[in-house]
Design a protein around this motif. Structure first.
Motif, PDB file in Angstrom:
ATOM      1  N   PRO C 301       0.810  -1.222   0.000  1.00 45.53           N
ATOM      2  CA  PRO C 301       0.000   0.000   0.000  1.00 45.53           C
ATOM      3  C   PRO C 301       0.847   1.278   0.000  1.00 45.53           C
ATOM      4  O   PRO C 301       0.444   2.289  -0.572  1.00 45.53           O
ATOM      5  N   GLU C 302       2.012   1.249   0.640  1.00 43.02           N
ATOM      6  CA  GLU C 302       2.819   2.476   0.687  1.00 43.02           C
ATOM      7  C   GLU C 302       3.233   2.945  -0.702  1.00 43.02           C
ATOM      8  O   GLU C 302       3.622   4.089  -0.892  1.00 43.02           O
ATOM      9  N   TRP C 303       3.187   2.024  -1.678  1.00 44.19           N
ATOM     10  CA  TRP C 303       3.570   2.393  -3.045  1.00 44.19           C
ATOM     11  C   TRP C 303       2.364   2.612  -3.966  1.00 44.19           C
ATOM     12  O   TRP C 303       2.543   2.888  -5.146  1.00 44.19           O
ATOM     13  N   PHE C 304       1.167   2.412  -3.440  1.00 40.28           N
ATOM     14  CA  PHE C 304      -0.026   2.552  -4.299  1.00 40.28           C
ATOM     15  C   PHE C 304       0.003   3.890  -5.039  1.00 40.28           C
ATOM     16  O   PHE C 304       0.268   4.937  -4.448  1.00 40.28           O
ATOM     17  N   SER C 305      -0.333   3.816  -6.290  1.00 45.95           N
ATOM     18  CA  SER C 305      -0.334   5.027  -7.101  1.00 45.95           C
ATOM     19  C   SER C 305      -1.756   5.534  -7.273  1.00 45.95           C
ATOM     20  O   SER C 305      -2.662   4.757  -7.576  1.00 45.95           O
ATOM     21  N   ASP C 306      -1.923   6.815  -7.106  1.00 43.40           N
ATOM     22  CA  ASP C 306      -3.250   7.404  -7.311  1.00 43.40           C
ATOM     23  C   ASP C 306      -3.483   7.866  -8.739  1.00 43.40           C
ATOM     24  O   ASP C 306      -4.509   8.472  -9.044  1.00 43.40           O
ATOM     25  N   THR C 307      -2.516   7.572  -9.621  1.00 43.33           N
ATOM     26  CA  THR C 307      -2.716   7.987 -11.016  1.00 43.33           C
ATOM     27  C   THR C 307      -2.872   6.800 -11.969  1.00 43.33           C
ATOM     28  O   THR C 307      -3.420   6.957 -13.056  1.00 43.33           O
ATOM     29  N   VAL C 308      -2.375   5.654 -11.566  1.00 46.79           N
ATOM     30  CA  VAL C 308      -2.513   4.490 -12.441  1.00 46.79           C
ATOM     31  C   VAL C 308      -2.510   3.223 -11.586  1.00 46.79           C
ATOM     32  O   VAL C 308      -1.762   3.122 -10.614  1.00 46.79           O
ATOM     33  N   THR C 309      -3.375   2.289 -11.960  1.00 47.02           N
ATOM     34  CA  THR C 309      -3.418   1.005 -11.273  1.00 47.02           C
ATOM     35  C   THR C 309      -3.146  -0.100 -12.288  1.00 47.02           C
ATOM     36  O   THR C 309      -3.822  -0.183 -13.313  1.00 47.02           O
ATOM     37  N   ALA C 310      -2.121  -0.899 -11.988  1.00 46.55           N
ATOM     38  CA  ALA C 310      -1.828  -2.057 -12.838  1.00 46.55           C
ATOM     39  C   ALA C 310      -2.492  -3.262 -12.189  1.00 46.55           C
ATOM     40  O   ALA C 310      -2.225  -3.574 -11.028  1.00 46.55           O
ATOM     41  N   VAL C 311      -3.357  -3.912 -12.939  1.00 44.20           N
ATOM     42  CA  VAL C 311      -4.154  -5.012 -12.404  1.00 44.20           C
ATOM     43  C   VAL C 311      -3.591  -6.320 -12.935  1.00 44.20           C
ATOM     44  O   VAL C 311      -3.440  -6.493 -14.147  1.00 44.20           O
ATOM     45  N   VAL C 312      -3.274  -7.220 -12.012  1.00 46.09           N
ATOM     46  CA  VAL C 312      -2.725  -8.516 -12.402  1.00 46.09           C
ATOM     47  C   VAL C 312      -3.867  -9.463 -12.772  1.00 46.09           C
ATOM     48  O   VAL C 312      -4.835  -9.576 -12.019  1.00 46.09           O
ATOM     49  N   VAL C 313      -3.749 -10.095 -13.921  1.00 43.16           N
ATOM     50  CA  VAL C 313      -4.807 -11.024 -14.332  1.00 43.16           C
ATOM     51  C   VAL C 313      -4.361 -12.456 -14.041  1.00 43.16           C
ATOM     52  O   VAL C 313      -3.160 -12.737 -13.944  1.00 43.16           O
ATOM     53  N   PRO C 314      -5.312 -13.353 -13.899  1.00 43.82           N
ATOM     54  CA  PRO C 314      -4.940 -14.752 -13.664  1.00 43.82           C
ATOM     55  C   PRO C 314      -4.098 -15.277 -14.831  1.00 43.82           C
ATOM     56  O   PRO C 314      -4.213 -14.770 -15.961  1.00 43.82           O
ATOM     57  N   SER C 315      -3.305 -16.268 -14.548  1.00 43.90           N
ATOM     58  CA  SER C 315      -2.334 -16.709 -15.559  1.00 43.90           C
ATOM     59  C   SER C 315      -3.014 -17.278 -16.802  1.00 43.90           C
ATOM     60  O   SER C 315      -2.419 -17.309 -17.878  1.00 43.90           O
ATOM     61  N   TYR C 316      -4.252 -17.703 -16.681  1.00 40.17           N
ATOM     62  CA  TYR C 316      -4.909 -18.263 -17.861  1.00 40.17           C
ATOM     63  C   TYR C 316      -5.492 -17.204 -18.793  1.00 40.17           C
ATOM     64  O   TYR C 316      -6.085 -17.509 -19.820  1.00 40.17           O
ATOM     65  N   ILE C 317      -5.301 -15.963 -18.414  1.00 39.85           N
ATOM     66  CA  ILE C 317      -5.796 -14.879 -19.269  1.00 39.85           C
ATOM     67  C   ILE C 317      -4.622 -14.042 -19.765  1.00 39.85           C
ATOM     68  O   ILE C 317      -3.676 -13.779 -19.020  1.00 39.85           O
ATOM     69  N   ASP C 318      -4.695 -13.635 -21.039  1.00 43.17           N
ATOM     70  CA  ASP C 318      -3.690 -12.733 -21.606  1.00 43.17           C
ATOM     71  C   ASP C 318      -4.210 -11.303 -21.463  1.00 43.17           C
ATOM     72  O   ASP C 318      -5.226 -10.950 -22.059  1.00 43.17           O
ATOM     73  N   SER C 319      -3.518 -10.504 -20.684  1.00 39.58           N
ATOM     74  CA  SER C 319      -4.035  -9.153 -20.411  1.00 39.58           C
ATOM     75  C   SER C 319      -4.154  -8.323 -21.692  1.00 39.58           C
ATOM     76  O   SER C 319      -4.944  -7.385 -21.767  1.00 39.58           O
ATOM     77  N   SER C 320      -3.367  -8.635 -22.718  1.00 39.99           N
ATOM     78  CA  SER C 320      -3.490  -7.901 -23.983  1.00 39.99           C
ATOM     79  C   SER C 320      -4.859  -8.117 -24.605  1.00 39.99           C
ATOM     80  O   SER C 320      -5.391  -7.235 -25.283  1.00 39.99           O
ATOM     81  N   ALA C 321      -5.401  -9.297 -24.392  1.00 40.43           N
ATOM     82  CA  ALA C 321      -6.727  -9.582 -24.946  1.00 40.43           C
ATOM     83  C   ALA C 321      -7.774  -8.690 -24.285  1.00 40.43           C
ATOM     84  O   ALA C 321      -8.741  -8.259 -24.917  1.00 40.43           O
ATOM     85  N   ILE C 322      -7.567  -8.411 -23.022  1.00 35.62           N
ATOM     86  CA  ILE C 322      -8.481  -7.516 -22.293  1.00 35.62           C
ATOM     87  C   ILE C 322      -8.456  -6.117 -22.905  1.00 35.62           C
ATOM     88  O   ILE C 322      -9.502  -5.512 -23.197  1.00 35.62           O
ATOM     89  N   VAL C 323      -7.244  -5.631 -23.121  1.00 38.26           N
ATOM     90  CA  VAL C 323      -7.094  -4.275 -23.673  1.00 38.26           C
ATOM     91  C   VAL C 323      -7.697  -4.203 -25.070  1.00 38.26           C
ATOM     92  O   VAL C 323      -8.433  -3.264 -25.406  1.00 38.26           O
ATOM     93  N   LYS C 324      -7.388  -5.198 -25.863  1.00 38.42           N
ATOM     94  CA  LYS C 324      -7.882  -5.206 -27.240  1.00 38.42           C
ATOM     95  C   LYS C 324      -9.419  -5.279 -27.272  1.00 38.42           C
ATOM     96  O   LYS C 324     -10.089  -4.555 -28.004  1.00 38.42           O
TER      97      LYS C 324
END
Lengths: 401, 401, 401, 401
Positions: C301-324
């Motif tokens: 939490p001490e490093w949490f950013s209030d301008t951008v959040t990077a969300v980790v997806v489960p390994s069976y999902i390709d995060s690029s597919a989410i963006v696309k």
């Protein structure tokens, strides 16, 4: 998506729509808004208060109709008059003709007082009519302050004087479409009962606002006027003015912000300075016309218009060819001759957001066009005459001194 | 120069004026032009041809009046009817009420057929009136396709069927202000004689164009209609159409280019896809309302409107407070309840340039507002219901597949 | 002329470029001007004075380079350091990696202090390096305030404390690209020697200005720094500052007016209110992520950013597919995972001109996308968590109270 | 928010930044976008392909740097040369002087070949240097195609002929800032190795793009060039070109769409027609200067520039007073005399989006200014000379025939 694009700017010298200043274009570059939120009434309130200044009135009530000048005419007439009412109306060119056509179609009894196109309103006839009307059958005098088709400015104070001289209670309805905010116009001082203009003229905005200003006497008349009206009815506006929400139907948010920006620019320059600028540009144009050896359609200096000059061409030239050629070759937009003077005059509009060098570009262009169509113009002559005058009369720009 | 600026976007969910797509704003970001040059008529010609598609007509004649919906109403009525004509008109909410007020002020004899606010037009009454009118004293049926105040969509094809069943020649005049270009509307198929809309509604433009489309039968009627009209007279337009110059008075250059851009976007998305999108957004909204445990003002699903939903609030809440609070805290613009339903409903407009995530932002905001004003909403419930539906029904964006 | 248009707005949630407020777009909607006239220097003067406030400095000297963040980096380094200089630089994600790559290519000797992606700068290593550097061979500390790739905010005041504790004279060079004007940043208080940002980030403008601010100590260093530089040289700017003409080469007139409008909006909202708004939006986003059952890439939490959040997806999902998919179906623009976290995270940018309902629209969209790609999200859960928080913490809009 | 507003248009006749056509302003009036979505690369691809046409190259590789001309210079030099490399550079005015200053600060060994200001590059000296360099110690020839300070156009084909005559492999680096897209420029035919321009010049856009085009030979040289570079490094761009994402760092979305619109207008008018238009405007300006009895700073017709004319004023007049006065009184922006010719010349820029009547407005204004500052100009004389020529040489606008 521009139709018929040409390199560089279009030189817009029709007497309306006119050039829009960049700050006004910017102010209008925006999304829609809920006009029932507190913001739009707050904005509208400032507009209604400030717009009175361009009419030089403190007692008038302005209406910002989402319409054109034609609609503003209709609003002025139907709110103050009843079918069958007798009115005196001056026919001196195409726009007064159109207004008279409207008056007749709205079932008023119109005494048309016609003058030669190029002359002002015949006030002698008016005087005689007033003299012969002790019972006040004349309900309104309708007059175009500046006839855009011929470049003729009528003397409104003289009309007022006649009415006063005969203690005649007729309403004075004035089309100020090509005058207000450019020529000297004094609603209160001249006892104008309804004055109107359109946003695309000297206010230098897009088309879309028909601005109508009513004197207390006109408002009073509206209570009994029997002409049918709904969209153009002042009553609905007045009801919403009272409620503080201002709009009986949806206004154009963009035009409201545009009007705010336009008024801010007008007040920054100063209305009297604006009028002087138009005098300067009008005078320069007339000097150029004279130097070219051409005739002004306006027959006497007392009627010279500082917002538009109709230039008479020799009979062997078709003035439409001048307008067409100017646009095709020089990206210069001039006004056509209309109706009786079609083919005989072309018009240079010099109103609204315009300065000396823009006008000189236009005058240079007209010289080339005249040469192109076979008129033996001395190239540079008009510009020389105009600059001789302008270099003596143009003030420094106040913000830059 | 913005009034009452807040951080981030304004979330505009009044049922008009609606969000303008950026390409339309861009297209309108421009100077004035001479509307008598060849360019503006060339542009206008494409507009008049293409605008027919949004009415689904091939035989209709469109008019682009520089006015609002109120003016378009007036044009529809005065061009087709004469003072004293009998018309049947349905009162089902504030906008039908205002139109009826106009009809009466224009001196027509109006049979007002009233329904509860929240119900559609009472067609049984219409049928009975038609049945009892073998001599065809009814000259026109006036009906609002979609009553914006209550979110009620009327069944126009049923009206046509009744007219046909009784072989009744009455004109069918339709206010399509909050329907055309968003709901299924078929001018030719349904035998609509005059249809009209305003630019600030589903066309997603600024206010300023009242678009009226007349069937051949309506045009024919306009030749004998005796209502006084000038500004709104079709005759003047038709005269200029014939000359190929199109405009009896000055149009707004900006709105013409805006309409061009708006039509281009409509054709790119496809009118039928647009209608489906509205169905999707309307359905999602209704699902959210249900999930919140609130009532739709519209009393039966057959009348549900896909462009606006009026939400009934519990009696202990003033719906105006919801609208005010949404604007003050969340930069969310909702529609007020009007007249009979003032204080009782608030409205969510979901028409025009809008997509799923915009709507979901609005629905999230409404949830917070409901909580803020003391309604025991389950936060997230409406969004959950809406997304459950939308995630199954939203298509891929064709240009991005 | 739009590429791949979709209905309604684009929902822009990449961590830059960000949404531009309409008043800034309007201010930039303009012609070129002569930048050597008195007007542009007069405008520039106000900008240079006012821009200091977003750095919270009174002693710093700002430079408005016509460049991007990458150019601003180069300007910071080459003006203060000489080839071969030893610097300590923290590698915690893609943007710190790119800056380090630049530092190395500019021939500095870089002590790279690497952390896991998702962790902040390892200050223990810094401390040990400072401790072991009594002869001050370290010339500068380079640190990214907010690593945009992982959503990690570093503690700059801790860095300053270490430098002070060891009385170490190393310059403190800070990349504030995704922090300044959104996160708490205090140039003077924290003894930052060069701070920099780009116009397309929290300033909410188009790309094109690299804004660099130098402390007096940095300016002093620039006098002896031997790195080759011309375009990015402060010296040329300082020379023109002295002359009062400000620009060694042509600035973008549009961006200057845009910056003026952006600063005006910032001051109207208040920098501290802006920071609070970002805390609010960042917190709401993290609550939603948690509700979805997903992990934040940021490890503490001490490093949490209030301008951008990077969300980790489960390994069976390709995060690029989410963006696309978000872009193709919902017109939602999310940030890709970059380099080491490519395919593993997607990013939600929540900085700049943005409010609660915009964010909630995005979060609703992410929920649908997660469902679409096969993640068992409970629809509405994230929005519910976010609104529960936001409905308690969002203040009224001051101009509307 | 305009600084020092004056009525009507600003007449912008500095030789850059120049007038932006309205369609380009419109295209740039837009939101930010995610530059990593498929849309921006698709757009970029068309730009990179089409921009080659303005260089008249098929084999060159263009780079669209977010920078100014000064940055483009730096990119051209650092990518092709190594510190210590010998180059030949021509000093003929302020801009060649500034480029030479940059070359020296970047640690090249510069043979400066100086001419009188008002003369072109001394090619005899170049020939002698080439003759005396059989071992090819000269690595590059740097030449400004059009010296904006003096209005001198160099003969690039003559430079190529010399290099070929001596079979000298030196790179030919050309500053085309005030020539490309206005003057005849042929990258492939003339064997130019790096050519560059800035968006605010003849492309008629805002400042912000430094467009650099590299020949295959220049690309080859970049592989071994040892100059330090990061922001301006072609290598990073080439890497992203290969990946199809195009951008190593964030571009300005607005400028990309602006460039698209600018290129569309250029192709609509036709590059050769644009060059002819500049010849026409340049000739007209020179005829006016002659008619005023003033001297062109350019000493021989072979060097006359069609994009800018530097006018020598009599010694009793300070040319700065002319520039200042033009702006203060007539809203006319002229170029100052720089460095050696400060106070001695003023400059009329006649490049970019400009047509005949705009220029004539400017020339009329200059006449009045000359009179105002005490020069005995014959008013109208310059305009007469210019119109006599223009009325014979101006073609019809193709879209309007």
């Amino acid at each position: 998506m521009d139709y018929m694009y040409g390199p560089g700017r279009n030189h817009l010298f029709v007497p309306g729509p006119v050039n829009i200043p960049d700050p006004v274009i910017r102010a209008m570059n925006r999304q829609n808004e809920d006009y029932r939120s507190p913001a739009v009434p707050a904005l509208t309130k400032t507009l209604l208060e400030d717009v009175k200044q361009i009419f030089k009135t403190t007692t008038g009530t302005p209406f910002l109709f989402p319409t054109t000048g034609t609609g503003a005419w209709e609003s002025a007439l139907t709110n103050t008059l009843s079918p069958g009412d007798r009115i005196v109306s001056f026919l001196i060119g195409q726009f007064s003709l159109l207004w008279i056509d409207q008056q007749q179609r709205l079932n008023f009894k119109v005494d048309v007082v016609e003058s030669d196109w190029g002359q002002g309103a015949d006030l002698a006839v008016l005087e005689s009519k007033l003299r012969q009307d002790p019972s006040h059958t004349i309900k309104a005098i309708c007059i175009v302050h500046n006839e855009t088709a011929t470049g003729v400015t009528n003397d409104l104070s003289a009309v007022r004087k006649l009415l006063d001289a005969y203690r005649h209670p007729a309403l004075l309805l004035v089309d100020g479409v090509s005058s207000i905010c450019a020529l000297d116009f004094r609603m209160d001082e001249w006892g104008v009962d309804v004055a109107l203009t359109g946003s695309q003229k000297a206010l230098s905005m897009p088309t879309g606002l028909g601005i109508v200003c009513a004197s207390p006497k006109a408002l009073e008349a509206s209570k009994t006027a029997k002409s049918v009206r709904v969209f153009f009815d002042w009553k609905d506006y007045l009801k919403f003015y009272k409620m503080g929400t201002y709009w009986p139907y949806t206004p154009s948010i963009q035009l409201l912000y545009g009007l705010r920006a336009a008024l801010d620019l007008i007040f920054e320059e100063g209305l009297d300075n604006i009028i002087k600028r138009h005098t300067r540009l009008g005078t320069a144009t007339r000097l150029a016309v004279e130097a070219w050896g051409l005739k002004n359609c306006t027959q006497k200096p007392e009627w010279f218009s500082d917002t538009v000059t109709a230039v008479v061409v020799p009979s062997y030239i078709d003035s439409s060819a001048i307008v067409k050629h100017a646009w095709k070759r020089y990206n210069l937009s001039l006004g056509l001759g209309l109706n009786k003077v079609a083919g005989k005059v072309f018009r240079i509009g010099h109103l609204g957001s315009l300065n000396e060098l823009q006008l000189l570009g236009c005058l240079s262009g007209v010289e080339m066009v005249l040469k192109d169509v076979g008129y033996p113009v001395k190239l540079g002559s008009g510009v020389a005459a105009a600059t001789a005058y302008l270099s003596n009369s143009t003030p420094l720009i106040p913000s830059r001194i």
